[in-house]
Motif scaffolding. Structure first.
Motif, short mmCIF file in Angstrom:
data_model
loop_
_atom_site.label_atom_id
_atom_site.label_comp_id
_atom_site.label_asym_id
_atom_site.label_seq_id
_atom_site.Cartn_x
_atom_site.Cartn_y
_atom_site.Cartn_z
N SER A 11 0.80 -1.22 0.00
CA SER A 11 0.00 0.00 0.00
C SER A 11 0.83 1.27 0.00
O SER A 11 0.29 2.36 0.16
N GLY A 12 2.12 1.16 -0.17
CA GLY A 12 3.00 2.33 -0.10
C GLY A 12 2.60 3.43 -1.06
O GLY A 12 2.51 4.60 -0.67
N ARG A 13 2.36 3.09 -2.32
CA ARG A 13 2.01 4.11 -3.32
C ARG A 13 0.66 4.75 -2.99
O ARG A 13 0.51 5.97 -3.10
N LEU A 14 -0.28 3.95 -2.56
CA LEU A 14 -1.60 4.47 -2.20
C LEU A 14 -1.49 5.45 -1.03
O LEU A 14 -2.08 6.54 -1.07
N THR A 91 2.73 -5.46 -5.63
CA THR A 91 2.05 -4.98 -6.83
C THR A 91 3.04 -4.22 -7.69
O THR A 91 4.05 -3.74 -7.21
N ASN A 92 2.74 -4.14 -8.95
CA ASN A 92 3.61 -3.34 -9.80
C ASN A 92 2.95 -2.00 -10.07
O ASN A 92 1.80 -1.76 -9.67
N GLU A 97 -1.70 1.89 -10.62
CA GLU A 97 -2.36 2.89 -11.45
C GLU A 97 -3.81 2.50 -11.73
O GLU A 97 -4.70 3.34 -11.73
N LYS A 98 -4.04 1.21 -11.97
CA LYS A 98 -5.42 0.74 -12.20
C LYS A 98 -6.28 0.99 -10.96
O LYS A 98 -7.42 1.43 -11.06
N ARG A 102 -9.48 3.42 -10.58
CA ARG A 102 -10.77 2.93 -10.08
C ARG A 102 -11.27 3.82 -8.95
O ARG A 102 -12.43 4.22 -8.92
N ILE A 103 -10.37 4.19 -8.05
CA ILE A 103 -10.75 5.05 -6.93
C ILE A 103 -11.18 6.42 -7.44
O ILE A 103 -12.19 6.97 -7.00
N LYS A 104 -10.45 6.97 -8.41
CA LYS A 104 -10.82 8.26 -8.97
C LYS A 104 -12.18 8.19 -9.65
O LYS A 104 -12.99 9.11 -9.53
N ASP A 105 -12.45 7.08 -10.35
CA ASP A 105 -13.75 6.92 -11.00
C ASP A 105 -14.88 6.88 -9.99
O ASP A 105 -15.93 7.48 -10.19
N VAL A 106 -14.63 6.21 -8.86
CA VAL A 106 -15.64 6.17 -7.80
C VAL A 106 -15.86 7.57 -7.24
O VAL A 106 -16.99 8.02 -7.04
#
Length: 140
Positions: A11-14, A91-92, A97-98, A102-106
């Motif tokens: 979860s580092g990037r998030l 995760t890569n 990014e996906k 998805r979060i941005k779309d929500v």
């Protein structure tokens, strides 16, 4: 990291994205081995989501009810299990990014007219236009 354990992926990037958007901030260090960082929600988090306090957030039971109402090909639990049981739990960049998209779309679909979300939508549109221009140029 407890967030990683819950999500079943790195979860580092998030977390960095949430910090950059000033939705969470560092609140100290844990006494656990390795002194992991502790985070807390920011005042901006409350403003963005229209909350007076964290008590206004739904309980775990309410969230569970909402999740059971979501209709999709796979439920979130099975997705989490698949991610947790995969050979490579890291995760890569593309997967992150996906998930960010998805979060941005929500967030875009939420009926909130908060200035922050409007700015995010503008930035997303600008980024999409720039990406399309780059793709168009690379095809030439």
């Amino acid at each position: 990291m407890q967030v990683d354990e819950i999500r079943g992926v790195d979860s580092g990037r998030l977390l960095r994205n949430l910090i950059e958007k000033e939705l969470i901030c560092l609140s100290g260090k844990s006494d656990l081995p390795g002194k992991p960082s502790l985070y807390k929600t920011s005042q901006k988090f409350l403003q963005v989501f229209g909350l007076d306090s964290l008590r206004d957030l739904p309980s775990q039971e309410e969230i569970q009810e909402l999740l059971t109402d979501i209709k999709s090909e796979e439920n979130l639990h099975s997705v989490s299990e698949k991610l947790a049981s995969s050979e490579d739990n890291s995760t890569n960049y593309e997967e992150d990014e996906k998930e960010n998209k998805r979060i941005k779309d929500v967030l875009k679909s939420l009926p909130l007219s908060v200035e922050f979300l409007e700015e995010e939508k503008k930035q997303d549109n600008k980024t999409e236009i720039e990406e399309k221009a780059i793709q168009s140029d690379s095809r030439k």
